[in-house]
Design a protein around this motif. Sequence first.
Motif, PDB file in Angstrom:
ATOM      1  N   LEU A 111      10.181  12.435  -2.094  1.00  0.00           N
ATOM      2  CA  LEU A 111      10.783  11.154  -2.442  1.00  0.00           C
ATOM      3  C   LEU A 111      10.105  10.605  -3.687  1.00  0.00           C
ATOM      4  CD1 LEU A 111      11.201   9.283   0.975  1.00  0.00           C
ATOM      5  CD2 LEU A 111      12.974   9.602  -0.756  1.00  0.00           C
ATOM      6  N   LEU A 112      10.908  10.195  -4.645  1.00  0.00           N
ATOM      7  CA  LEU A 112      10.353   9.612  -5.872  1.00  0.00           C
ATOM      8  C   LEU A 112      10.870   8.192  -6.026  1.00  0.00           C
ATOM      9  CD1 LEU A 112      10.846  12.515  -8.462  1.00  0.00           C
ATOM     10  CD2 LEU A 112       8.899  12.090  -6.975  1.00  0.00           C
ATOM     11  N   SER A 113      10.046   7.327  -6.568  1.00  0.00           N
ATOM     12  CA  SER A 113      10.485   5.959  -6.851  1.00  0.00           C
ATOM     13  C   SER A 113      11.335   5.973  -8.117  1.00  0.00           C
ATOM     14  CB  SER A 113       9.275   5.049  -7.048  1.00  0.00           C
ATOM     15  OG  SER A 113       8.617   5.401  -8.269  1.00  0.00           O
ATOM     16  N   GLU A 114      11.897   4.838  -8.441  1.00  0.00           N
ATOM     17  CA  GLU A 114      12.725   4.743  -9.652  1.00  0.00           C
ATOM     18  C   GLU A 114      11.928   5.108 -10.909  1.00  0.00           C
ATOM     19  OE1 GLU A 114      15.700   1.151  -8.091  1.00  0.00           O
ATOM     20  OE2 GLU A 114      14.470   0.886  -9.883  1.00  0.00           O
ATOM     21  N   GLN A 115      10.583   4.895 -10.801  1.00  0.00           N
ATOM     22  CA  GLN A 115       9.745   5.184 -11.973  1.00  0.00           C
ATOM     23  C   GLN A 115       9.230   6.625 -11.981  1.00  0.00           C
ATOM     24  OE1 GLN A 115       9.162   2.429  -9.929  1.00  0.00           O
ATOM     25  NE2 GLN A 115      10.466   1.220 -11.310  1.00  0.00           N
ATOM     26  N   GLY A 116       9.549   7.358 -10.898  1.00  0.00           N
ATOM     27  CA  GLY A 116       9.103   8.739 -10.859  1.00  0.00           C
ATOM     28  C   GLY A 116       7.805   8.949 -10.112  1.00  0.00           C
ATOM     29  N   TYR A 176       6.591  10.368  -1.310  1.00  0.00           N
ATOM     30  CA  TYR A 176       6.313  11.293  -0.209  1.00  0.00           C
ATOM     31  C   TYR A 176       6.608  12.710  -0.673  1.00  0.00           C
ATOM     32  CZ  TYR A 176       6.912  14.019   4.016  1.00  0.00           C
ATOM     33  OH  TYR A 176       6.814  15.012   4.964  1.00  0.00           O
ATOM     34  N   ALA A 177       5.773  13.641  -0.225  1.00  0.00           N
ATOM     35  CA  ALA A 177       6.016  15.054  -0.531  1.00  0.00           C
ATOM     36  C   ALA A 177       5.632  15.880   0.678  1.00  0.00           C
ATOM     37  CB  ALA A 177       5.210  15.490  -1.758  1.00  0.00           C
TER      38      ALA A 177
END
Lengths: 293, 172
Positions: A2-7, A11-12
């Motif tokens: 999972l990446l935020s809008e900023q990258g 979570y990995a």
Amino acid sequence: MLLSEQGDVVYANERAQALLIAGPEGTDGGLIPAIIPQLGPVLRSSVTIPLRVTLKTGSVWFKAWRVAGGSLGVDGAMAMLFGDSSGVLRSRFMVLRNEVANIEHLRARDLNVAQQLRTEAQHLRRLVTTDQLTSLTTGQELRRSVTKALQSGTKTGALLFADLDGFKEINDTHGHSAGDAVLEQVGQRLLEHKRSDDVSARVGGDEFAFWIADVDAAIATRIAHRLRRQIERPVSWRTSDGQRTELVVGASFGIACYPQDGADYAALADVADARMYTNKRDRKALHSHSARR
Amino acid sequence: MKDTVSSQTEAERQGLTREGFFADMIGELAGALEEVIGLEDAAGFVAMVGNRMGDDLSDLYAGLPGFPTETPEDIGRICVDLKEKISGTFTLDEATEDRLIFTNCDCPFGKRVEGRPSLCMMTTNVFGRIAANATGYARVHVSESIAAGHARCRVELGLKPDDSANGHEFFR
């Protein structure tokens, strides 16, 4: 992962974590920086879209879609990246399958072409090695066949030369079409009385030659008599005004036996040729003597 | 007066037209994608295309007089007009503050869409992108489709978030 809008990596899972340290010196090898420019379309829709990241080590495929950030206490939206190479594997398999099918098609086409070429080559070979009028072998092919037979260890054999008697008179009296008819029918008879290992050839205008394998002089002489009988049978021919007539020629023979008379084709041919002319002279003298009586 | 029947080429009389050719090509591309990478992934690729085209069409209609995007009916009118322009026959059956419902009996792809449900993602993404660009949010659910064997297409375009509703969401 999972990446935020900023990258940022929110979570990995274990596999994603392995990717994130797979680069030089435990870095991500440029994975996240390569993903960030592609996040825009992902974050604008919950539709799952394919996402490909190209790194130095190769391409990495994901399925990506938008996820609400509130579910994990994150402001804004997140991008879910699901590493699934099954679609890529499927497409590579299909490409390979199509390539194999294409190769098979090309192979079948090439085999077809090869067969056509073989057929054409056989046809051309027949044209080159066969006398078109009589369907007998050519003189050149006879020389090749005899040479091959001698080199392959043949113990005995006989080379017969034959010259038609009275052929010139037929041409002079009835024309060349009559002469051709004689040659054609004589050729046909010679083919019918040929053994499979023998070679029957037309070596000149009205000259013929035969290679008879595995025979001695006595048998060769008997064969020559038989061939003479076939040549001297009347040839049926229709004149230009529709009249049917019979054309008759004689045959003078010369026999050279291997190995007694020569060790190669040239030597055998010289002997057979000389004996043929002796026979022709003797037959002419006998005929003249008979006519005077 | 020009005789329109005789001016047709034989190819056109046999059904070969520019539109038909390109529609066939799209149908075959979608079919090939579905066959090679599967329906789900193929739909993803079609969605990418639909998303980009939706952005372009949003910009196009934004520049046209007579096509405001103030009300749900305005959004519906754009979607219906778009479909009409490409030979589809969508009808706006319902228009409220919460949602729009469209139905049609005739797909722009014609018979080529049958058995190719990935192509429905074009409508999903184009409608969703146009609506989301205008209002900030859209949710599209294709409840019936000719591609899936139904007699008609029924598209629900939600204009407000609803966790209980089905469909793909779109954001500005």
